[in-house]
Design an enzyme around this catalytic site. Structure first.
Site, short mmCIF file in Angstrom:
data_model
loop_
_atom_site.label_atom_id
_atom_site.label_comp_id
_atom_site.label_asym_id
_atom_site.label_seq_id
_atom_site.Cartn_x
_atom_site.Cartn_y
_atom_site.Cartn_z
CG ASN A 17 28.35 30.36 40.67
OD1 ASN A 17 28.21 31.01 41.70
ND2 ASN A 17 29.43 29.62 40.43
CE LYS A 57 31.84 31.65 38.89
NZ LYS A 57 32.98 31.29 38.07
CG HIS A 117 32.30 26.50 41.54
ND1 HIS A 117 33.53 27.03 41.25
CD2 HIS A 117 31.49 26.83 40.52
CE1 HIS A 117 33.45 27.66 40.09
NE2 HIS A 117 32.22 27.56 39.62
CD GLU A 122 35.31 30.25 40.61
OE1 GLU A 122 34.43 30.75 41.35
OE2 GLU A 122 35.36 30.44 39.38
CD GLU A 133 30.71 25.07 36.52
OE1 GLU A 133 29.97 25.89 35.98
OE2 GLU A 133 31.32 25.30 37.58
N GLY A 154 35.23 31.31 33.02
CA GLY A 154 35.61 32.73 32.97
C GLY A 154 36.67 33.06 31.93
CB SER A 186 33.16 30.36 28.61
OG SER A 186 34.28 30.79 29.37
#
Ligand code: PGA
Length: 251
Positions: free
Chosen positions: A6, A8, A89, A91, A164, A170, A209
């Site tokens: 991904n 992003k 996702h 985010e 996730e 991250g 991660s």
């Protein structure tokens, strides 16, 4: 095993070489389905460069077309050469206020349009601390899963779930092996409840991660069928060892 990158909001034309390197190296690992989910602006060029390698979007609109400034439809993704897309996702759930029902509509539209779907779920730090991660993520999955015709056509072959934990994305932190195992087992039960036997075939990816140093341990966990990889998918040097670990995994 499915290992999807991904990217992003990273990548321009200058990174097409990296995409080609990853696509070429992935051919050496036939037992692993490898894919890259790219910024919309790169999809067409990446797909044209390596037509056999699966390229995905990172989001899709629930409607097929219309007055939705800035959004990308399933038909547009397919036209650009994408064969799959991420939906839900964290985010986007956080920054774009996407709800479970939005995510479900997106997944249904994408599957009906012939795209593969990676549907993301995951808990916040507070939820994990409060001890209700499994209940929360199970409910999130129940409310986000595609149903009806779209599911009948796309599940299980074109459909995967990615667990996730938001606090692991991250950050370099990952849940314990036991925590991942317990969550994936719970999500498997939800998939079986929703789809019957087909729920057993849906891949459940872990994301957050993932890197070369932890991939083998993660892939050894029961019901981990691959990974969704952010930061470590941006270079072939970081990403390919994860694909290799998936190829070496026993299930
Ligand atoms: P990360 O991101 O691998 O950089 O933690 C994973 C994701 O958000 O899909």
């Amino acid at each position: 095993m499915l290992v999807a990158g991904n990217w992003k909001m990273n990548g321009t034309g200058a990174d097409l070489d990296t995409i080609a390197q990853i696509a070429d190296a992935a051919r050496g690992f036939e037992t692993v389905d490898t894919a890259l989910c790219l910024p919309a602006t790169l999809i067409e060029r990446a797909a044209r460069g390596r037509p056999a390698f699966p390229i995905g979007g990172q989001d899709v609109h629930a409607e097929q077309k219309g007055a939705h400034t800035g959004c990308v439809s399933a038909a547009m993704l397919r036209d650009a050469g994408a064969t799959l897309t991420i939906v839900g996702h964290s985010e986007r759930r956080q920054a774009q206020f996407e709800t479970d029902s939005d995510v479900r509509s997106k997944a249904e539209t994408a599957l009906s349009s012939g795209l593969g779907v990676i549907l993301c779920v995951g808990e916040s730090d507070e939820v994990r601390e409060s001890g209700s991660a499994i209940a929360t993520v199970s409910a999130q999955l129940d409310a986000s899963l595609p149903h009806g015709d779209a599911a009948a056509r796309g599940v299980p072959t074109r459909f995967a779930v990615a667990y996730e934990p938001i606090w692991a994305i991250g950050t370099g932190k990952i849940p314990s092996i036991a925590e991942i195992e317990a969550m994936h087992a719970a999500l498997r039960l939800r998939l079986l409840a929703a789809y019957g036997d087909a729920g057993d075939q849906v891949r459940i990816l872990y994301g957050g991660s993932v890197k070369a140093s932890n991939a083998s341990d993660i892939f050894a966990i029961a019901d981990v069928d691959g990974a969704l990889v952010g930061g470590a998918s941006l270079t072939a040097a970081d990403f390919m060892p994860i694909v290799e670990a998936a190829a070496d995994a026993r299930h």
